[in-house]
Design an enzyme around this catalytic site. Sequence first.
Site, PDB file in Angstrom:
ATOM      1  N   CYS A 196       0.988  -0.991  -0.195  1.00  0.00           N
ATOM      2  CA  CYS A 196      -0.001   0.153   0.001  1.00  0.00           C
ATOM      3  C   CYS A 196       0.927   1.196   0.131  1.00  0.00           C
ATOM      4  O   CYS A 196       1.610   1.569  -0.785  1.00  0.00           O
ATOM      5  CB  CYS A 196      -1.012  -0.053   1.060  1.00  0.00           C
ATOM      6  SG  CYS A 196      -2.422   1.131   0.970  1.00  0.00           S
ATOM      7  N   HIS A 254      -3.795  -4.785  -0.327  1.00  0.00           N
ATOM      8  CA  HIS A 254      -3.322  -5.415   0.782  1.00  0.00           C
ATOM      9  C   HIS A 254      -3.348  -6.808   0.905  1.00  0.00           C
ATOM     10  O   HIS A 254      -4.461  -7.353   0.996  1.00  0.00           O
ATOM     11  CB  HIS A 254      -4.306  -4.931   1.952  1.00  0.00           C
ATOM     12  CG  HIS A 254      -3.958  -3.591   2.179  1.00  0.00           C
ATOM     13  ND1 HIS A 254      -3.026  -3.124   3.390  1.00  0.00           N
ATOM     14  CD2 HIS A 254      -4.416  -2.158   1.876  1.00  0.00           C
ATOM     15  CE1 HIS A 254      -3.081  -1.798   3.552  1.00  0.00           C
ATOM     16  NE2 HIS A 254      -3.887  -1.218   2.910  1.00  0.00           N
ATOM     17  N   GLU A 284      -2.360  -9.082   2.905  1.00  0.00           N
ATOM     18  CA  GLU A 284      -2.791  -9.340   4.158  1.00  0.00           C
ATOM     19  C   GLU A 284      -4.262  -9.388   4.697  1.00  0.00           C
ATOM     20  O   GLU A 284      -4.753  -9.874   5.455  1.00  0.00           O
ATOM     21  CB  GLU A 284      -1.736  -8.929   5.120  1.00  0.00           C
ATOM     22  CG  GLU A 284      -2.196  -7.498   5.627  1.00  0.00           C
ATOM     23  CD  GLU A 284      -1.982  -6.303   4.756  1.00  0.00           C
ATOM     24  OE1 GLU A 284      -1.622  -6.655   3.483  1.00  0.00           O
ATOM     25  OE2 GLU A 284      -2.021  -5.320   5.160  1.00  0.00           O
TER      26      GLU A 284
END
Lengths: 201, 257
Positions: free
Chosen positions: A79, A182, A184
């Site tokens: 990001c 992202h 994750e």
Amino acid sequence: MIAILDYGSGNLRSAQRAFAASGADVVVTSDEKICLDAKGLVVPGVGAFQACMRGLLAVNGDEIIRARFAADRPTLGICVGMQILFASSSESSRDGSILPGVGMWNESIARLSAPVLPHMGWNTVESPKNSVLFRGISEESFYFVHSFAAKESDAPVVTWSEYGERFVASAEDGSLSATQFHPEKSGGAGLRLIKNWVESI
Amino acid sequence: MTLSIRIIPCLDVQEGRVVKGVNFKDLMDAGDPVKMAALYDSEGADELTFLDISASSSGRETTLDVVRRTAEEVFIPLTVGGGIRSASDVNALLRAGADKVSVNTAAISRPELIAEISDSFGSQVLVLSVDARRAKTISGFEVTTHGGRQGSGLDAMEWIEQASKLGIGEILLNSMDADGTKLGYDLEMIRAVREISNVPVIASGGAGKLSDFSDALDAGADALLAASIFHFGEYRIKDVKEYLGAAGYSVRQPFNG
């Protein structure tokens, strides 16, 4: 071991858990030596570009990233952690200050041209065949939250997404990789991408 | 390549347990927010929202623990709302594993809270929760507080414009008139907010049938939040996604790699 650079930015716990899910040992740290020596370094980042740059400089993150690249040690920006790898951003802070980025890549970061910002949610990413990150992943969606992005990149492997206009969703340049989304927070597809990176380092 | 619409189940959490009718008896222990979060994730939820309705500080501590345990196993965005009064409350939630926070009553009594949060953590972490109802204000919509029980006298559209200047990442628009009626979202309210706002709008309140979801999207919503209809199993997330996908909306399919 994988080090997640802690410079005061964002939800590091999710990143730690997602990278640990790939089987790797993960530490969240701002220790310069650990970050230099780690097998892989993750540079997260949320919020404003300038605030992230200030936090990064405060822990010598720019020098860590340059030194790792020179030594061919893998680093992954996520990001705003991707955006700070570029030369500059046109996103100014509230006090009007403009800080350059780390400058690993020459292009600049600029505001997306779209009626509704931030670009928030799951968007598909066009992945090339020679990508390490996207091995086994095609036409999947990843979670984005951002208003600024790179519109071009000279990196050898680039993936694209589109929101109002085309922008760089990820870039791979030797030991240096980065995603605007992202991983994750991107469910199974994101965990697969993280596993791909961990296995490649 | 298109941004998908988001389907967001909302869990009301009190003292660490999910409250407000749930009917998952054949599936799981309905009261465990971590298990429910994992279930909704596996069913294709695009985000999750926890609304902490605990009255006590020990209840809030428990919520932090719930957020921590959820972040251990659920890798989709998690928003937490309820009782947030300061940037340090936000910091604790983000450190526990939340990705976004929603504020409502506290920001109405002290609007600077919005700037304090967005300056510290970025506006993308901040969801402005607006509980609005029809009233004789300028726009015809008034903001309420305390779960819709108290009118604030504040015009909803003026409030949204003020909050947007202070820095918000998106708007959770709850219609207090439509909430619980199952007669559909308040489409006029969604249109009115879409007209004045350029951040994403999450529609909430009133969903009862599948076409209600597409009506809200047509009115300008970017995401759809629902609680009871998912908790009671009237519709599964995949039913909503199948319907919207067939109607031509971009929906995210679960990863099958």
